[in-house]
Scaffold this motif. Structure first.
Motif, PDB file in Angstrom:
ATOM      1  N   ASN A 120       0.855  -1.190   0.000  1.00 26.61           N
ATOM      2  CA  ASN A 120       0.000   0.000   0.000  1.00 26.61           C
ATOM      3  C   ASN A 120       0.889   1.239   0.000  1.00 26.61           C
ATOM      4  O   ASN A 120       1.818   1.330   0.811  1.00 26.61           O
ATOM      5  N   PHE A 121       0.598   2.175  -0.882  1.00 23.52           N
ATOM      6  CA  PHE A 121       1.387   3.397  -0.964  1.00 23.52           C
ATOM      7  C   PHE A 121       0.503   4.627  -0.767  1.00 23.52           C
ATOM      8  O   PHE A 121      -0.658   4.646  -1.182  1.00 23.52           O
ATOM      9  N   TRP A 122       1.079   5.629  -0.110  1.00 29.07           N
ATOM     10  CA  TRP A 122       0.408   6.922   0.070  1.00 29.07           C
ATOM     11  C   TRP A 122       1.243   7.984  -0.642  1.00 29.07           C
ATOM     12  O   TRP A 122       2.462   8.026  -0.506  1.00 29.07           O
ATOM     13  N   LEU A 123       0.576   8.828  -1.416  1.00 29.24           N
ATOM     14  CA  LEU A 123       1.256   9.847  -2.216  1.00 29.24           C
ATOM     15  C   LEU A 123       0.665  11.226  -1.937  1.00 29.24           C
ATOM     16  O   LEU A 123      -0.546  11.384  -1.806  1.00 29.24           O
ATOM     17  N   THR A 124       1.532  12.212  -1.824  1.00 29.61           N
ATOM     18  CA  THR A 124       1.091  13.596  -1.880  1.00 29.61           C
ATOM     19  C   THR A 124       1.867  14.276  -3.005  1.00 29.61           C
ATOM     20  O   THR A 124       3.089  14.117  -3.113  1.00 29.61           O
ATOM     21  N   ALA A 125       1.154  14.957  -3.886  1.00 28.86           N
ATOM     22  CA  ALA A 125       1.792  15.538  -5.068  1.00 28.86           C
ATOM     23  C   ALA A 125       0.976  16.738  -5.539  1.00 28.86           C
ATOM     24  O   ALA A 125      -0.044  17.092  -4.947  1.00 28.86           O
ATOM     25  N   VAL A 126       1.447  17.344  -6.622  1.00 25.65           N
ATOM     26  CA  VAL A 126       0.785  18.531  -7.165  1.00 25.65           C
ATOM     27  C   VAL A 126       0.560  18.339  -8.657  1.00 25.65           C
ATOM     28  O   VAL A 126       1.501  18.046  -9.403  1.00 25.65           O
ATOM     29  N   ALA A 127      -0.692  18.487  -9.075  1.00 25.72           N
ATOM     30  CA  ALA A 127      -0.992  18.529 -10.507  1.00 25.72           C
ATOM     31  C   ALA A 127      -0.710  19.958 -10.965  1.00 25.72           C
ATOM     32  O   ALA A 127      -1.317  20.913 -10.467  1.00 25.72           O
ATOM     33  N   LYS A 128       0.224  20.110 -11.875  1.00 25.72           N
ATOM     34  CA  LYS A 128       0.704  21.432 -12.259  1.00 25.72           C
ATOM     35  C   LYS A 128      -0.331  22.217 -13.077  1.00 25.72           C
ATOM     36  O   LYS A 128      -0.958  21.681 -13.986  1.00 25.72           O
ATOM     37  N   GLY A 129      -0.453  23.490 -12.738  1.00 21.05           N
ATOM     38  CA  GLY A 129      -1.428  24.345 -13.399  1.00 21.05           C
ATOM     39  C   GLY A 129      -1.203  24.484 -14.891  1.00 21.05           C
ATOM     40  O   GLY A 129      -2.171  24.539 -15.665  1.00 21.05           O
ATOM     41  N   ASP A 130       0.063  24.555 -15.308  1.00 25.43           N
ATOM     42  CA  ASP A 130       0.318  24.706 -16.738  1.00 25.43           C
ATOM     43  C   ASP A 130      -0.107  23.464 -17.513  1.00 25.43           C
ATOM     44  O   ASP A 130      -0.578  23.548 -18.650  1.00 25.43           O
ATOM     45  N   GLU A 131       0.030  22.292 -16.879  1.00 27.79           N
ATOM     46  CA  GLU A 131      -0.407  21.051 -17.515  1.00 27.79           C
ATOM     47  C   GLU A 131      -1.933  21.006 -17.601  1.00 27.79           C
ATOM     48  O   GLU A 131      -2.497  20.597 -18.624  1.00 27.79           O
ATOM     49  N   ILE A 132      -2.613  21.429 -16.529  1.00 26.20           N
ATOM     50  CA  ILE A 132      -4.072  21.469 -16.535  1.00 26.20           C
ATOM     51  C   ILE A 132      -4.567  22.421 -17.628  1.00 26.20           C
ATOM     52  O   ILE A 132      -5.504  22.102 -18.373  1.00 26.20           O
ATOM     53  N   CYS A 138     -13.130  22.072  -8.296  1.00 26.34           N
ATOM     54  CA  CYS A 138     -13.534  22.689  -9.561  1.00 26.34           C
ATOM     55  C   CYS A 138     -14.459  23.888  -9.371  1.00 26.34           C
ATOM     56  O   CYS A 138     -14.493  24.785 -10.212  1.00 26.34           O
ATOM     57  N   LYS A 139     -15.191  23.907  -8.271  1.00 28.15           N
ATOM     58  CA  LYS A 139     -16.171  24.972  -8.056  1.00 28.15           C
ATOM     59  C   LYS A 139     -15.537  26.356  -8.064  1.00 28.15           C
ATOM     60  O   LYS A 139     -16.137  27.319  -8.519  1.00 28.15           O
ATOM     61  N   GLY A 140     -14.342  26.474  -7.556  1.00 30.25           N
ATOM     62  CA  GLY A 140     -13.708  27.790  -7.522  1.00 30.25           C
ATOM     63  C   GLY A 140     -12.350  27.792  -8.191  1.00 30.25           C
ATOM     64  O   GLY A 140     -11.542  28.684  -7.935  1.00 30.25           O
ATOM     65  N   TYR A 141     -12.115  26.802  -9.039  1.00 30.29           N
ATOM     66  CA  TYR A 141     -10.776  26.673  -9.627  1.00 30.29           C
ATOM     67  C   TYR A 141     -10.504  27.762 -10.657  1.00 30.29           C
ATOM     68  O   TYR A 141     -11.341  28.068 -11.507  1.00 30.29           O
ATOM     69  N   LYS A 142      -9.316  28.332 -10.560  1.00 27.00           N
ATOM     70  CA  LYS A 142      -8.858  29.317 -11.544  1.00 27.00           C
ATOM     71  C   LYS A 142      -7.845  28.640 -12.447  1.00 27.00           C
ATOM     72  O   LYS A 142      -6.811  28.140 -11.991  1.00 27.00           O
ATOM     73  N   LEU A 143      -8.148  28.622 -13.732  1.00 33.13           N
ATOM     74  CA  LEU A 143      -7.301  27.920 -14.697  1.00 33.13           C
ATOM     75  C   LEU A 143      -5.866  28.421 -14.632  1.00 33.13           C
ATOM     76  O   LEU A 143      -5.608  29.622 -14.673  1.00 33.13           O
ATOM     77  N   GLY A 144      -4.943  27.496 -14.500  1.00 33.93           N
ATOM     78  CA  GLY A 144      -3.521  27.828 -14.401  1.00 33.93           C
ATOM     79  C   GLY A 144      -2.956  27.612 -13.019  1.00 33.93           C
ATOM     80  O   GLY A 144      -1.738  27.551 -12.844  1.00 33.93           O
ATOM     81  N   ASN A 145      -3.849  27.470 -12.013  1.00 38.08           N
ATOM     82  CA  ASN A 145      -3.386  27.199 -10.651  1.00 38.08           C
ATOM     83  C   ASN A 145      -3.010  25.730 -10.479  1.00 38.08           C
ATOM     84  O   ASN A 145      -3.628  24.843 -11.075  1.00 38.08           O
ATOM     85  N   ASP A 146      -2.003  25.498  -9.649  1.00 33.22           N
ATOM     86  CA  ASP A 146      -1.641  24.129  -9.288  1.00 33.22           C
ATOM     87  C   ASP A 146      -2.721  23.538  -8.385  1.00 33.22           C
ATOM     88  O   ASP A 146      -3.418  24.267  -7.679  1.00 33.22           O
ATOM     89  N   ILE A 147      -2.827  22.202  -8.382  1.00 35.35           N
ATOM     90  CA  ILE A 147      -3.764  21.521  -7.492  1.00 35.35           C
ATOM     91  C   ILE A 147      -3.018  20.452  -6.696  1.00 35.35           C
ATOM     92  O   ILE A 147      -2.641  19.405  -7.233  1.00 35.35           O
ATOM     93  N   ALA A 163     -10.046  18.097 -17.628  1.00 28.17           N
ATOM     94  CA  ALA A 163      -8.629  18.468 -17.712  1.00 28.17           C
ATOM     95  C   ALA A 163      -7.924  18.199 -16.388  1.00 28.17           C
ATOM     96  O   ALA A 163      -6.792  17.694 -16.354  1.00 28.17           O
ATOM     97  N   ILE A 164      -8.590  18.530 -15.275  1.00 32.04           N
ATOM     98  CA  ILE A 164      -8.020  18.263 -13.953  1.00 32.04           C
ATOM     99  C   ILE A 164      -7.859  16.764 -13.748  1.00 32.04           C
ATOM    100  O   ILE A 164      -6.826  16.288 -13.258  1.00 32.04           O
ATOM    101  N   GLN A 165      -8.889  16.016 -14.129  1.00 33.18           N
ATOM    102  CA  GLN A 165      -8.847  14.561 -14.031  1.00 33.18           C
ATOM    103  C   GLN A 165      -7.625  13.992 -14.765  1.00 33.18           C
ATOM    104  O   GLN A 165      -6.877  13.182 -14.217  1.00 33.18           O
ATOM    105  N   GLU A 166      -7.424  14.443 -15.998  1.00 34.59           N
ATOM    106  CA  GLU A 166      -6.309  13.943 -16.794  1.00 34.59           C
ATOM    107  C   GLU A 166      -4.963  14.343 -16.193  1.00 34.59           C
ATOM    108  O   GLU A 166      -4.004  13.567 -16.204  1.00 34.59           O
ATOM    109  N   ALA A 167      -4.879  15.561 -15.656  1.00 32.81           N
ATOM    110  CA  ALA A 167      -3.623  16.035 -15.061  1.00 32.81           C
ATOM    111  C   ALA A 167      -3.270  15.224 -13.819  1.00 32.81           C
ATOM    112  O   ALA A 167      -2.098  14.901 -13.584  1.00 32.81           O
ATOM    113  N   VAL A 168      -4.267  14.891 -13.010  1.00 37.13           N
ATOM    114  CA  VAL A 168      -4.025  14.082 -11.818  1.00 37.13           C
ATOM    115  C   VAL A 168      -3.582  12.677 -12.215  1.00 37.13           C
ATOM    116  O   VAL A 168      -2.666  12.102 -11.616  1.00 37.13           O
TER     117      VAL A 168
END
Length: 215
Positions: A80-92, A167-176, A129-134
């Motif tokens: 079992n693995f646990w990950l914390t990471a960032v989906a990059k805004g430019d990729e999204i 997604c409700k308040g997401y600003k395109l270009g921000n990291d997640i 787009a967020i789904q694919e970036a994650v």
């Protein structure tokens, strides 16, 4: 390193999408100020912190081995693995533009001219787009930490945050930032190469120390 099964990543509801994989979600809380930052699920206690195979891979990420999987693990090599990471805004953003471009080729909404995407459909494309970036970020985590994905339902990934809330308040270009858990194996070839590299570096250090003493 490909990851066919990790595409069954689990977050949010994708009922509004034409997606290739099923999505489900776990609830999380949302802070009042967004950028709109969804509070990350607390890090689990215990586990062994993994070292990246390459220091330049997946910056800002961390991975923990949370122990052996108890079921369907006859060979004793599934963890079992646990990950914390960032989906990059430019990729999204890049994926969002690509998604809209592809969707406009087939768009035919009543009341809108052919090829026009109505406003109510825009959030759905952002979610996709967020789904694919994650998904891509989770794929990158395998290479970064020398792991292998599993096939079928064993290869599913659980994203702990509710991406619909993001997604409700997401600003395109921000990291997640996000956290996730999944089952996997250590890639024996990658681990062996990494250990060999560490041994070589250690031997070089010894040689340098000996030369320094000799001088």
């Amino acid at each position: 390193m490909k990851i066919a099964s990790i595409a069954t990543i689990l977050f949010g509801s994708a009922a509004a999408f034409t997606a290739t994989t099923p999505f489900h979600h776990k609830t999380s809380t949302v802070s009042n100020t967004f950028l709109k930052a969804v509070e990350l699920t607390p890090e689990p206690e215990g586990g062994e912190e993994l070292t990246k195979v390459s220091e330049t891979s997946l910056p800002g990420s961390r991975m923990k081995n949370m122990g052996l999987v108890e079921e369907d693990n006859s060979d004793g090599d599934i963890y079992n693995f646990w990950l914390t990471a960032v989906a990059k805004g430019d990729e999204i953003k890049k994926l969002r533009i690509k998604t809209e471009k592809e969707a406009s080729k087939k768009a035919n909404f009543p009341g809108f001219r052919k090829g026009q995407i109505p406003p109510y459909a825009q959030p759905k494309m952002t979610m996709f787009a967020i789904q694919e970036a994650v998904i891509k970020t989770c794929e990158a985590s395998l290479e970064a930490y020398g792991l292998q994905s599993l096939q079928g339902s064993q290869g599913e990934v659980n994203v702990n945050e509710d991406m619909q809330e993001v997604c409700k308040g997401y600003k395109l270009g921000n990291d997640i930032p996000f956290t996730a858990t999944y089952k996997g194996k250590f890639d024996a070839a990658v681990q062996a190469a990494s250990e060999e590299g560490n041994d070589t570096a250690a031997m070089e250090d010894v040689v340098v120390d000996v030369e320094a003493v000799a001088e």
